[in-house]
Design an enzyme around this catalytic site. Structure first.
Site, PDB file in Angstrom:
ATOM      1  N   GLU A   1       5.032  -4.619   1.929  1.00  0.00           N
ATOM      2  CA  GLU A   1       4.698  -3.392   1.724  1.00  0.00           C
ATOM      3  C   GLU A   1       4.258  -2.556   3.111  1.00  0.00           C
ATOM      4  OE1 GLU A   1       1.612  -1.836  -1.325  1.00  0.00           O
ATOM      5  OE2 GLU A   1       0.808  -0.594   0.384  1.00  0.00           O
TER       6      GLU A   1
ATOM      7  N   GLU B   1      -2.882  -6.862  -2.609  1.00  0.00           N
ATOM      8  CA  GLU B   1      -3.613  -6.822  -1.545  1.00  0.00           C
ATOM      9  C   GLU B   1      -5.118  -7.095  -1.782  1.00  0.00           C
ATOM     10  OE1 GLU B   1      -3.758  -2.787   0.559  1.00  0.00           O
ATOM     11  OE2 GLU B   1      -1.606  -3.021   1.036  1.00  0.00           O
TER      12      GLU B   1
END
Ligand code: IDC
Length: 325
Positions: free
Chosen positions: A251, A163
């Site tokens: 995710e 991320e």
């Protein structure tokens, strides 16, 4: 003569019965036996026959904190529940437990998943280190090592930056980083899928869609936490999809973005429906019993293998209900 026919018939009957018995007892094919080598075609992940498939996965927590769940019995429990993919999260930031010693743990995880015929995502879990360039050198070494070891297997996916966040842009930071890492991986692994993170904690798939990478077999990640991320993020997915970008939800959870807090099953349901419509795979955060609502295992359960549905937390049970659909 008639006796001879009887014997022949009896033998035939017995052999038919034996074959039937053998077949019903034969082990069910593993996910990798069913699908084989994955690749990207258009906006989708497809199996060896070119058919669109939906990965359904679970992610470990940081393997520095919860290494005990990286084992075959644990993975097998999830496979039984309908999971075909394991994601191994190696935080890349030293303050979040990163150590090169954990490479062995990643390898144990890859071997366990491989033995079970499951797909496995090797996740370079950047988070507090925001910009993938911060630890680029280490990432390059790590992925060379992994691709050298596993590049000839058909069940590997590489997630090169979990991320990206903070002062990070697609053009200036992530795209150049991805080009470097992909080049390294492709030296040893010509075909397995590479997952590339997008700006703003892997939310800006619409931005990546404006200038995708030129390599083959790339998917872009979109992460959501259903109680925080609703229509605005689903809209980004729709925009990216329209623009032709292949996306994977590597995710997600149905709690809030902290990994804790209340669950939103209503937003979760909207996500699941959209992902099913697009045939986009999804990987649930996280395999641990940590006392936070994203943990898939009840905090009162101390087992690290042979897990049953009854050992799952509230979010775990809700998510598991989608695995066999
Ligand atoms: C969270 C964990 C939490 C841990 C924290 C460390 O759930 O136990 O203390 O990381 O920083 C992400 C990240 C993922 C986060 C998760 C929840 O990829 O590492 O895990 N999350 O905050 N993105 C959005 C949410």
């Amino acid at each position: 003569m008639r006796k001879g026919i009887k014997v022949v018939l009896t033998v035939l009957l017995l052999s038919v019965l034996c074959i039937g018995y053998g077949e019903t007892r034969a082990k069910a094919a593993t996910p990798v036996q069913k699908w084989g080598q994955l690749s990207v075609s258009g906006t989708n992940i497809v199996n060896a026959k070119g058919k669109k498939v939906q990965l359904k996965g679970v992610s470990t927590h940081g393997i520095a904190w919860f290494p005990q769940y990286v084992n075959a019995s644990c993975f097998k429990s999830f496979r039984k529940m309908g999971v075909n993919t394991i994601r191994l999260a190696l935080y890349s930031n030293p303050a979040d437990g990163f150590s090169t010693k954990l490479y062995k743990k990643v390898e144990e995880g890859v071997q366990a998943a491989t033995g079970l015929g499951m797909y496995v995502i090797i996740d370079w879990h950047i988070l507090n280190d925001g910009n993938p360039k911060t630890h680029q050198k280490k990432a390059l070494k790590f992925f060379s090592r992994m691709a050298k070891k596993y590049g000839n297997q058909n069940n590997i996916l590489y997630e090169i930056c979990n991320e990206p966040n903070g002062n990070v842009t697609w053009d200036r930071d992530i795209r150049p980083y991805a080009n470097k890492v992909i080049k390294k991986i492709r030296k040893y692994d010509k075909k397995n899928i590479i997952i590339v993170g997008t700006p703003t904690w892997s939310q800006d798939v619409d931005i990546a869609a404006q200038k995708p990478l030129k390599h083959k077999n790339i998917v872009y990640s979109l992460h959501f936490y259903a109680a925080t991320h609703g229509d605005f993020l689903r809209q980004k997915l729709k925009t990216a999809k329209k623009a032709g970008l292949p996306v994977l939800v590597s995710e997600f959870s149905i709690c809030d973005a902290s990994g804790n807090g209340k669950l939103s099953k209503s937003s979760g349901k909207k996500w699941m429906k959209l992902l099913k419509k697009y045939k986009i795979g999804y990987v649930a955060w996280n395999v641990s019993n940590k006392a936070e609502s994203s943990s898939l295992i009840k905090s009162s359960c101390n087992k690290t293998g042979n897990l049953k549905k009854s050992n799952l937390s509230k979010s775990g049970r809700w998510i598991a209900s989608w695995w066999k659909k």
